[in-house]
Design a protein around this motif. Structure first.
Motif, PDB file in Angstrom:
ATOM      1  N   LEU A  34      20.057  53.848  67.363  1.00  0.00           N
ATOM      2  CA  LEU A  34      20.674  54.027  66.049  1.00  0.00           C
ATOM      3  C   LEU A  34      20.570  52.747  65.208  1.00  0.00           C
ATOM      4  O   LEU A  34      20.202  52.789  64.035  1.00  0.00           O
ATOM      5  N   LYS A  47      23.192  58.733  60.541  1.00  0.00           N
ATOM      6  CA  LYS A  47      24.450  58.069  60.208  1.00  0.00           C
ATOM      7  C   LYS A  47      25.212  57.598  61.437  1.00  0.00           C
ATOM      8  O   LYS A  47      25.045  58.146  62.531  1.00  0.00           O
ATOM      9  N   GLU A  48      26.070  56.605  61.210  1.00  0.00           N
ATOM     10  CA  GLU A  48      26.964  56.157  62.285  1.00  0.00           C
ATOM     11  C   GLU A  48      28.392  56.572  61.961  1.00  0.00           C
ATOM     12  O   GLU A  48      28.923  56.209  60.911  1.00  0.00           O
ATOM     13  N   GLY A  49      28.987  57.348  62.845  1.00  0.00           N
ATOM     14  CA  GLY A  49      30.377  57.735  62.634  1.00  0.00           C
ATOM     15  C   GLY A  49      31.310  57.107  63.637  1.00  0.00           C
ATOM     16  O   GLY A  49      32.488  56.878  63.362  1.00  0.00           O
ATOM     17  N   CYS A  50      30.790  56.849  64.853  1.00  0.00           N
ATOM     18  CA  CYS A  50      31.689  56.357  65.897  1.00  0.00           C
ATOM     19  C   CYS A  50      31.022  55.345  66.811  1.00  0.00           C
ATOM     20  O   CYS A  50      31.699  54.540  67.434  1.00  0.00           O
ATOM     21  N   ASN A  51      29.717  55.403  66.924  1.00  0.00           N
ATOM     22  CA  ASN A  51      28.976  54.501  67.803  1.00  0.00           C
ATOM     23  C   ASN A  51      29.366  54.649  69.265  1.00  0.00           C
ATOM     24  O   ASN A  51      29.125  53.756  70.072  1.00  0.00           O
ATOM     25  N   GLY A  53      29.216  58.085  70.835  1.00  0.00           N
ATOM     26  CA  GLY A  53      28.815  59.390  71.360  1.00  0.00           C
ATOM     27  C   GLY A  53      29.771  60.528  71.103  1.00  0.00           C
ATOM     28  O   GLY A  53      29.671  61.571  71.751  1.00  0.00           O
ATOM     29  N   ASN A  54      30.696  60.369  70.160  1.00  0.00           N
ATOM     30  CA  ASN A  54      31.708  61.406  69.977  1.00  0.00           C
ATOM     31  C   ASN A  54      31.694  62.142  68.646  1.00  0.00           C
ATOM     32  O   ASN A  54      32.573  62.958  68.396  1.00  0.00           O
ATOM     33  N   CYS A  55      30.725  61.846  67.766  1.00  0.00           N
ATOM     34  CA  CYS A  55      30.784  62.530  66.466  1.00  0.00           C
ATOM     35  C   CYS A  55      29.493  63.236  66.084  1.00  0.00           C
ATOM     36  O   CYS A  55      29.502  64.113  65.224  1.00  0.00           O
ATOM     37  N   ALA A  57      27.046  62.274  64.284  1.00  0.00           N
ATOM     38  CA  ALA A  57      26.451  61.905  62.991  1.00  0.00           C
ATOM     39  C   ALA A  57      25.086  61.258  63.182  1.00  0.00           C
ATOM     40  O   ALA A  57      24.250  61.272  62.296  1.00  0.00           O
ATOM     41  N   CYS A  58      24.862  60.690  64.374  1.00  0.00           N
ATOM     42  CA  CYS A  58      23.632  59.948  64.653  1.00  0.00           C
ATOM     43  C   CYS A  58      22.607  60.801  65.378  1.00  0.00           C
ATOM     44  O   CYS A  58      21.651  60.272  65.943  1.00  0.00           O
ATOM     45  N   ASP A  68      22.446  61.753  70.953  1.00  0.00           N
ATOM     46  CA  ASP A  68      23.173  60.861  70.053  1.00  0.00           C
ATOM     47  C   ASP A  68      22.431  59.529  70.091  1.00  0.00           C
ATOM     48  O   ASP A  68      22.399  58.870  71.141  1.00  0.00           O
ATOM     49  N   CYS A  70      23.169  56.730  69.079  1.00  0.00           N
ATOM     50  CA  CYS A  70      24.006  55.559  69.380  1.00  0.00           C
ATOM     51  C   CYS A  70      24.139  55.351  70.884  1.00  0.00           C
ATOM     52  O   CYS A  70      24.564  54.296  71.327  1.00  0.00           O
TER      53      CYS A  70
END
Ligand code: FES
Ligand code: FES
Lengths: 165, 771
Positions: A34, A47-51, A53-55, A57-58, A68, A70
């Motif tokens: 990421l 995108k980065e939402g949490c970095n 592995g929980n959202c 976005a990446c 993911d 990230c």
């Protein structure tokens, strides 16, 4: 006295294919895919939402598998093929998923949208006729705080129909 | 199944061409292709990366900070602390457009001065050549803390003898400073009529006492800021903010710099819900940039977002309401205490205005308290305070209905707020749509379809939120092909560029596609207040209408010039300029636009508004069906309908989107979202894994009905719709659980363990039939 940092062990050379084009880059062993995509190569659509592995976005695909980014180290992509949101649109226009997301107003802020599109494409690639439950099950790793998911799920089902026809 | 167009029930009779249609949003393609630039996507030449050191303690005194080891790390360019911020007088205030704020508190929240007041409180900032090096540097900064006992719940903090969070904070009692040191920053009161007497004379009363936990706005994009402090003293900030001008004012006050030297460039923003009104990283990035001469970018980790940015307050609320024998509400009383977090300023004031906003009650008493605790400074979250109080009030309404033996929805309709009613905070309602929404609910297929099956129940609830009005600016430049460039000052979080452009297009008889809307930075457009308070489509849309009127007036003069007639001989209707008496003379907007170059040059129209707050507002009703698993306490939402008054829906799809998004946030708040705090005041669930927001798999489709009761205070009758939808869901769910299995839930969230405990209390762990 200058302290040395953990990054001083030298950079690693990586070659891969991103959205069909060959790319190479230098990275530190500790950098995620990421980070390299966004900061190094300018693929900021991912995108980065949490970095952690929980959202979702990446989300990108790695050799066709949804991951993911990230949670992937950049050095792991040596010799592999990555597709990001920037690789979804086709030469003569948007991918049906992108078009349906617009028609159904499936995005509000849009920060989750690239992840949802990449994840949904991975779903349709292996199941072009999913039920609502299958869509919900597949997309449960992608968080959206704005939409309540209703219009996202409808857009994916509608796009599936377009892809099939 | 595939159509995502919900139902619309209109009580207005205006006909429009553009308003009410569903065009594709102007920024849509950039957002589905990944090209849109969000705050975190900012990349500048020579850019450094920053990180922030945060307190591991909920409450501690800072004895000293030694950053020498961090500064010596290869790649580290600068370390800053509160000592690098200019000193602030303790009573200096700044107007942020949503009311005044104390600069000292804002500044101390950016970088702690002498004490840290919550875990995650920022202590120092580092800039380095990579985020990893900055991260390593954080671990080399030595902070000597004297750890103090924390207080993390509102009732503990209010007790005599509780550890004091601010030694110099004194309670404001009904507007008077008491000089008494306490964690209670203020106690306020609203009164209407004579509650004591009315309650004593009531036929029946019901009381409910609730506790709610801190919950987070949960936007997916973390806070970010990139700053460049140029050698000429000009500071530029690229950030995801709900209000570029508000950010500019905050920065000016915190950094001691005139706003004329600060430019805030609002990047695309990945959600906010109130949480991106305050600045956090921007001042730190600015200091780091000034010290290094480079642009510096900071992005929060998800854990920092949870631990250091504004959650909505936890609360304690007690509500008592009384009816006469006909079911008419005669008296209502509320006690509301909110956790402000480390600094005063919770949304308890708004909660007090909302608490009895849905009902016509002649006698009310509302006591409310703003209390500091060792939690992050709370900030606005969608309809701030309204969800908390709706949970208590709506449970009381269900209790009253049960005692009276009447239908709970009918009791709400009987007592619904209507035009002319005086609310407990003194506001008299103009035309509102509360009763209409409730009646649409009663007549809805969802309400009329019987719910069958064991452990299933249905709940209904209503909630309210204002349209705050406030200032907005729009500039419109007519291009010679008849298209219009529209610059507006409201950051677009959910498609508002388009809803603003549509109001402009409607006014001039143009198509939505003829308008190119964009969001201006603070140097490109007039002052505009935050994207919040359900105000953008309402107020900035109104400014667009005014800009269109200005364009129309200027264009009309050009027509007169072309035809060599007097201005008042020309009229404009539906996109066409006509001579009032000579039918052979007409020019449409595009034809005229092509003539601008020869008739005096460009036409640029301006619109700026500052509508009075409190006009109208929006009500939202929920009908929810759910099933409780009596073995595990898990709740499944089976069917959910949101019914909300939009006044006039400009772009119905985005109105529905607001309703659906707010509903689901309310469902998350109701069922599983909360901050878990350890006794030491440490948040134990600061990740999206453990702070679980609803996922696709937790939800059914969210059905909507847009009710249109036109707002008399807006040219198109618009009511802002962004917020009211979050207020009723926890209450509706609690009522449904009661109806499903008899369990009385009075603590949010209604977790499985709480449901099992409530079932035990109800003495009933076996299935009961749906009611
Ligand atoms: S940023 Fe990778 S899953 Fe959230
Ligand atoms: S549209 Fe904002 S998070 Fe999905």
């Amino acid at each position: 006295m200058i302290e040395r940092t953990l990054g001083d062990m030298g950079k690693i050379h990586v070659q891969c294919v991103i959205n069909g084009d060959e790319k190479e880059f230098l990275c530190e062993a500790r950098e995620s895919l990421l980070e390299v995509l966004r900061e190094g190569l300018g693929f900021t659509g991912t995108k980065e939402g949490c970095n952690d592995g929980n959202c979702g976005a990446c989300s990108v695909t790695l050799d066709g598998v949804l991951v993911d980014s990230c949670l992937v180290l950049a050095v792991e992509v040596q010799g592999r093929e990555i597709t990001t949101v920037e690789g979804l649109a086709i030469a003569d226009g948007l991918h049906p998923l992108q078009q349906k997301f617009l028609e159904h107003a499936s995005l509000q802020c849009g920060i989750c949208t690239p992840g949802f599109l990449v994840a949904s494409k991975a779903l349709l690639d292996q199941n072009p006729d999913p039920t609502e439950h299958q869509v919900r099950h597949w997309l449960a790793g992608n968080l959206c705080r704005c939409t309540g998911y209703d219009k996202i799920v409808r857009a994916v089902l509608d796009a599936a129909e377009t892809v099939r026809s | 199944m595939l159509s995502s167009h919900g139902e619309i029930r209109s009580f207005g009779d205006e006909k429009y061409k553009v308003v009410g249609t569903r065009p594709i949003r102007h920024d849509g393609t950039d957002k589905v292709t990944g090209r849109a630039v969000y705050g975190g996507d900012t990349r500048l030449p020579g850019m450094l990366y920053g990180q922030v050191l945060r307190s591991p303690h909920a409450h501690a005194r800072i004895r000293s900070i030694d950053s020498s080891k961090a500064e010596a790390l290869d790649g580290v360019k600068s370390v800053v602390t509160a000592a690098d911020l200019p000193p602030t007088a303790s009573d200096e205030m700044v107007d942020l457009g949503e009311g005044p704020a104390r600069v000292k508190f804002m500044r101390d929240n950016i970088l702690a001065t002498d004490k840290v007041l919550y875990r995650g409180h920022a202590v120092a900032g580092v800039a380095a050549t990579s985020p990893h090096i900055a991260d390593e540097a954080l671990s080399l900064i030595e902070v000597d803390y004297e750890v103090l006992p924390p207080v993390v719940t509102v009732l503990e903090a209010m007790k005599e003898g509780a550890p004091l969070i601010h030694e110099d904070l004194t309670t404001m009692e009904l507007g008077e400073d008491t000089d008494k040191n306490s964690n209670i920053a203020s106690h306020m009161q609203h009164t209407l009529g004579d509650v004591e007497q009315a309650m004593a004379g009531a036929h029946l009363t019901a009381e409910f006492e609730v506790h709610t936990s801190s919950v987070h706005q949960g936007y997916i994009e973390p806070q970010n800021a990139t700053a460049f402090w140029n050698q000429d003293g000009m500071l530029t900030i690229w950030t995801s903010t709900q209000g570029a001008f508000t950010a500019q004012r905050q920065l000016g006050a915190i950094l001691g710099v005139p706003v004329a030297r600060i430019k805030v460039v609002p990047q695309e923003i990945g959600g906010g819900f109130g949480g991106k009104i305050p600045v956090y990283l921007e001042p730190v990035a600015s200091l780091l940039s000034r010290q290094t001469g480079h642009p510096v970018k900071l992005i929060m980790s998800r854990a920092d977002v949870f631990e250091a940015t504004g959650p909505t307050p936890g609360s304690y609320i007690r509500v008592t309401m009384g009816v006469d024998s006909s079911g008419k509400l005669v008296a209502a009383e509320a006690y509301i205490a909110f956790e402000a977090g480390g600094y005063p300023g919770s949304p308890v004031f708004a909660a007090a205005m909302c608490v009895f906003a849905c009902y016509d009650i002649p006698n009310c008493l509302v006591d409310f308290y703003d209390v500091v605790v060792n939690k992050p400074r709370s900030f606005a979250y969608r309809a701030p305070g309204s969800t908390h109080v709706a949970f208590a009030v709506e449970k009381v309404m269900d209790e009253l209905a049960a005692k009276l033996g009447v239908d709970a929805l009918e009791l709400r309709i009987q007592n619904a707020a209507t035009e002319g009613m005086r609310r407990s905070d003194g506001i008299v309602y103009p035309r509102i749509g509360c009763k209409e929404c409730l009646e649409v609910a009663r007549d809805h297929d969802h309400f009329k379809t019987p719910l069958e099956g064991p452990n299933r129940g249905r709940g209904v609830a209503v909630g309210y939120w204002f349209n705050i009005g406030f200032k907005s600016s729009v500039t419109a430049s007519v291009n010679n092909d008849g298209s219009v460039n529209l610059v507006e000052g409201s950051t677009d979080i959910g498609g508002t560029r388009t809803s603003i452009a549509m109001q402009f297009a409607e006014t001039l008889g143009l198509a939505a596609e003829d308008i190119n809307p964009s969001v201006g930075d603070t140097s490109a457009i007039g002052y505009t207040d935050v994207t919040g308070g359900s105000r953008v489509t309402y107020a900035t849309g109104w400014a667009a209408y005014e800009a269109a009127q200005d364009v129309k007036a200027q264009m009309l003069k050009r027509v007169a010039m072309v035809w060599e007639v007097e201005d008042d001989e020309v009229e404009f209707d539906d996109g066409v300029f006509r001579h009032k008496t000579d039918a052979s003379k007409s020019l449409n907007f595009k034809e005229l636009a092509a003539k601008l170059d020869d008739t005096g040059g460009p036409v640029v129209g301006n619109g700026s508004v500052d509508p009075a707050a409190g006009v109208g507002g929006s009500f939202c009703v929920n009908i929810v069906d759910l099933e409780v698993d009596p073995e595990t306490g898990k709740v499944d939402i089976l069917r959910f309908t949101a019914i909300q008054d939009a006044g006039k829906a400009i772009h119905p799809s985005y109105v529905e989107g607001q309703m659906q998004g707010g509903s689901v946030q309310g469902i998350g708040w109701g069922l599983n979202e909360e901050y878990f705090f350890t006794d030491e005041g440490r948040m134990a669930n600061s990740s999206f894994l453990d702070y679980r927001i609803p996922t696709t798999l937790d939800l059914p489709m969210i059905d909507t009905v847009i009710v249109e009761v036109p707002n008399p205070g807006h040219p198109f009758g618009v009511r802002g719709v962004g917020e009211a939808s979050i207020a009723p869901p926890p209450a509706a769910i609690a009522c449904a659980i009661k109806n499903a299995v008899g369990a009385q839930l009075c603590v949010l969230p209604m977790r499985p363990d709480r449901i099992l405990a409530a079932l035990d209390e109800a003495g009933d762990r076996v299935s009961v039939a749906a009611g």
